[in-house]
Design an enzyme around this catalytic site. Structure first.
Site, mmCIF file in Angstrom:
data_model
loop_
_atom_site.group_PDB
_atom_site.id
_atom_site.type_symbol
_atom_site.label_atom_id
_atom_site.label_comp_id
_atom_site.label_asym_id
_atom_site.label_seq_id
_atom_site.Cartn_x
_atom_site.Cartn_y
_atom_site.Cartn_z
ATOM 1 N N LYS A 45 23.365 53.854 9.919
ATOM 2 C CA LYS A 45 23.273 52.544 10.572
ATOM 3 C C LYS A 45 23.473 51.505 9.469
ATOM 4 O O LYS A 45 22.990 51.675 8.345
ATOM 5 C CB LYS A 45 21.886 52.437 11.232
ATOM 6 N N SER A 152 33.065 44.463 11.014
ATOM 7 C CA SER A 152 33.443 44.590 12.421
ATOM 8 C C SER A 152 32.328 44.398 13.439
ATOM 9 O O SER A 152 32.595 44.511 14.630
ATOM 10 C CB SER A 152 34.054 45.970 12.625
ATOM 11 N N CYS A 153 31.097 44.104 12.999
ATOM 12 C CA CYS A 153 30.035 43.912 13.992
ATOM 13 C C CYS A 153 30.415 42.730 14.879
ATOM 14 O O CYS A 153 30.627 41.624 14.382
ATOM 15 C CB CYS A 153 28.685 43.659 13.320
ATOM 16 N N LYS A 190 35.620 49.366 7.815
ATOM 17 C CA LYS A 190 35.568 49.504 9.280
ATOM 18 C C LYS A 190 36.000 48.189 9.905
ATOM 19 O O LYS A 190 35.322 47.163 9.770
ATOM 20 C CB LYS A 190 34.163 49.897 9.741
ATOM 21 N N THR A 218 33.007 48.499 18.383
ATOM 22 C CA THR A 218 33.011 48.187 19.813
ATOM 23 C C THR A 218 33.884 46.970 20.106
ATOM 24 O O THR A 218 34.151 46.156 19.229
ATOM 25 C CB THR A 218 31.577 47.917 20.288
HETATM 26 C C1 LIG Z 1 23.888 50.550 20.077
HETATM 27 C C2 LIG Z 1 25.021 50.540 19.089
HETATM 28 C C3 LIG Z 1 24.784 50.099 17.796
HETATM 29 C C4 LIG Z 1 25.826 50.081 16.862
HETATM 30 N N1 LIG Z 1 25.567 49.659 15.580
HETATM 31 C C5 LIG Z 1 26.567 49.681 14.647
HETATM 32 C C6 LIG Z 1 26.300 49.345 13.298
HETATM 33 O O1 LIG Z 1 25.181 49.036 12.897
HETATM 34 N N2 LIG Z 1 27.345 49.367 12.421
HETATM 35 C C7 LIG Z 1 28.609 49.732 12.800
HETATM 36 O O2 LIG Z 1 29.520 49.754 11.959
HETATM 37 N N3 LIG Z 1 28.877 50.076 14.095
HETATM 38 C C8 LIG Z 1 27.895 50.065 15.014
HETATM 39 N N4 LIG Z 1 28.154 50.461 16.303
HETATM 40 C C9 LIG Z 1 29.527 50.868 16.677
HETATM 41 C C10 LIG Z 1 29.706 52.387 16.668
HETATM 42 O O3 LIG Z 1 29.509 52.920 15.374
HETATM 43 C C11 LIG Z 1 31.133 52.772 17.159
HETATM 44 O O4 LIG Z 1 32.078 52.180 16.290
HETATM 45 C C12 LIG Z 1 31.403 52.324 18.593
HETATM 46 O O5 LIG Z 1 30.276 52.493 19.407
HETATM 47 C C13 LIG Z 1 32.582 53.069 19.207
HETATM 48 O O6 LIG Z 1 32.349 54.451 19.270
HETATM 49 P P1 LIG Z 1 31.903 55.204 20.655
HETATM 50 O O7 LIG Z 1 32.955 54.902 21.659
HETATM 51 O O8 LIG Z 1 31.809 56.646 20.269
HETATM 52 O O9 LIG Z 1 30.578 54.624 21.037
HETATM 53 C C14 LIG Z 1 27.132 50.496 17.246
HETATM 54 C C15 LIG Z 1 27.346 50.944 18.556
HETATM 55 C C16 LIG Z 1 26.309 50.978 19.470
HETATM 56 C C17 LIG Z 1 26.585 51.475 20.879
#
Ligand SMILES: Cc1cc2nc3c(=O)[nH]c(=O)nc-3n(C[C@H](O)[C@H](O)[C@H](O)COP(=O)(O)O)c2cc1C
Length: 381
Positions: A45, A152-153, A190, A218
């Site tokens: 995370k 990318s957040c 990222k 996302t």
């Molecule tokens: C609840 C949640 C928290 C996330 N927190 C982070 C984060 O702290 N840092 C990050 O780079 N991506 C974060 N992401 C993005 C995920 O790492 C990933 O890039 C995104 O969900 C797409 O993948 P998926 O389709 O498998 O969910 C988060 C996603 C979710 C759903």
């Protein structure tokens, strides 16, 4: 015998499947469970140095679609299928000090598993740039095998943070360079999918020295409005803010972004993320040229760290090798990028007769639109 292991940015992974930076990797116990379940690596995370306070109430929910009506809602109903995840969670609310020591312990417990530290700081001052270096040095000294820069957040108010960096190719370049100055381990960038032409931002990252690009985070989105209450299905006292969409709905969107980058930079390394829950999904990213993939939403819904998801991914890849044994494929590199060249300008797709179509032009498309030296393949940089 097929070999599932891969070498990605100089690191050996026992298989190409990683947990992405998100709740599944927010704690030491989760990460240890993930390794034991079979994930080859995890991206923690995101760790930062700025204050983090999440919203009051749920940070993540899941949209489901009703195949009978097409209705999409976060309300659980029998017979519905997962559509996506929606979240407005910020980065880790644990400070850097909390992570340091734990990273070392995790690595010591599983020396052959790969630990990637996701880090994030601002970019509006020299001090902020130094924060990137502080984070990078602290994490690598504590045992991280690589660093992933969170550019990318999607839900940062600060214009110098998260996807706001990821929308500016020069800032991407500078931040990457600043980290590379102190990094002794590979640096992955990222990127956000929320830009017009991600090749521009990818170029910025590679100019800054990035060893790989991870994509996608996302997609910027809103929860849907409940037609009965007229309230957003997720809100705090009626208010909402844009958040990020993940899960099945983003697989084709993320693939389009990935194909743009792997087409433009076929020699570079990419980690595919977005909508993966089974090997067939991951295969898309591999065939476009990715060397690893990462999973979040599917793992969140499977005992928090995806023990069944990773088992299915590994079994799916083994089966794939068995099915394709006649081709002599024994490792990912034997089929990686095999479909990268199949994405071409629309006008290069065959028409029913010989009349031809020139992409909206009367006759031949101008050289610039046709790609370098009038090539028939996709434009290269
Ligand atoms: C609840 C949640 C928290 C996330 N927190 C982070 C984060 O702290 N840092 C990050 O780079 N991506 C974060 N992401 C993005 C995920 O790492 C990933 O890039 C995104 O969900 C797409 O993948 P998926 O389709 O498998 O969910 C988060 C996603 C979710 C759903």
């Amino acid at each position: 015998m097929a070999d599932l292991s891969v070498n990605f940015t100089g690191i050996r992974f026992e298989n190409p499947f990683l947990l992405s930076s998100a709740p599944p990797t927010e704690s030491e116990s989760n990460i240890l469970r993930a390794y034991e379940a079979g994930w080859a690596g995890v991206v923690t995370k995101t760790i930062g140095v700025h204050p983090v306070v999440n919203v009051k109430g749920p940070k993540t929910n899941f949209l489901r679609t009703d195949p009978a009506t097409g209705h999409i809602s976060m309300k659980k109903k029998p017979g519905t299928a997962l559509h996506s995840s929606w979240n407005w969670e910020l980065i880790s609310d644990k400070p850097l000090d909390w992570w340091i020591g734990r990273l070392a312990r995790i690595k010591k417990a599983h020396p052959t598993k790969i630990l990637i530290a996701s880090i994030m700081a601002g970019s509006g001052s020299d001090e902020e740039m130094r924060h990137w270096q502080t984070l990078a040095k602290a994490c690598q000294e504590d045992g991280a095998d690589a660093l992933e820069l969170n550019l990318s957040c999607p839900h940062m108010d600060r214009p110098d943070m998260g996807s706001n960096i990821g929308k500016d190719d020069e800032l991407i370049s500078v931040v990457t360079q600043v980290v590379k100055e102190v990094a002794t381990v590979p640096v992955w960038a990222k990127l956000t999918p929320s830009t017009t032409d991600i090749v521009v931002e990818a170029k910025g990252a590679f100019l800054g020295g990035a060893d790989a690009i991870s994509s996608s985070n996302t997609f910027t989105s809103l929860p849907v409005i409940d037609p009965e209450t007229l309230e957003f299905e997720m809100n705090v006292e009626g208010y909402v803010s844009t958040g990020g969409l993940g899960g099945p709905a983003i697989l084709p969107l993320s693939l389009a972004k990935m194909s743009q980058m792997t087409g433009a930079f076929p020699e570079k390394e990419f980690s595919g993320i977005g909508g993966i829950s089974e090997f067939a999904h991951a295969l898309n990213y591999f065939l476009l040229g990715c060397g690893t993939v990462q999973v979040c939403t599917a793992a969140m819904l499977d005992h928090a760290v995806g023990p069944n998801v990773i088992k299915a991914l590994v079994a799916g890849m083994e089966e794939f090798f068995e099915k394709n044994a006649h081709r002599g494929w024994t490792k990912l590199d034997d089929f990686r990028g095999l479909r990268r060249e199949r994405i071409v300008p629309h006008s290069q797709i065959k028409r029913p007769d010989e009349a031809g179509y020139h992409g909206g032009y009367e006759t031949e498309a101008p050289a610039a639109a046709a790609g370098p030296e009038g090539s028939t393949g996709p434009p290269r940089s």
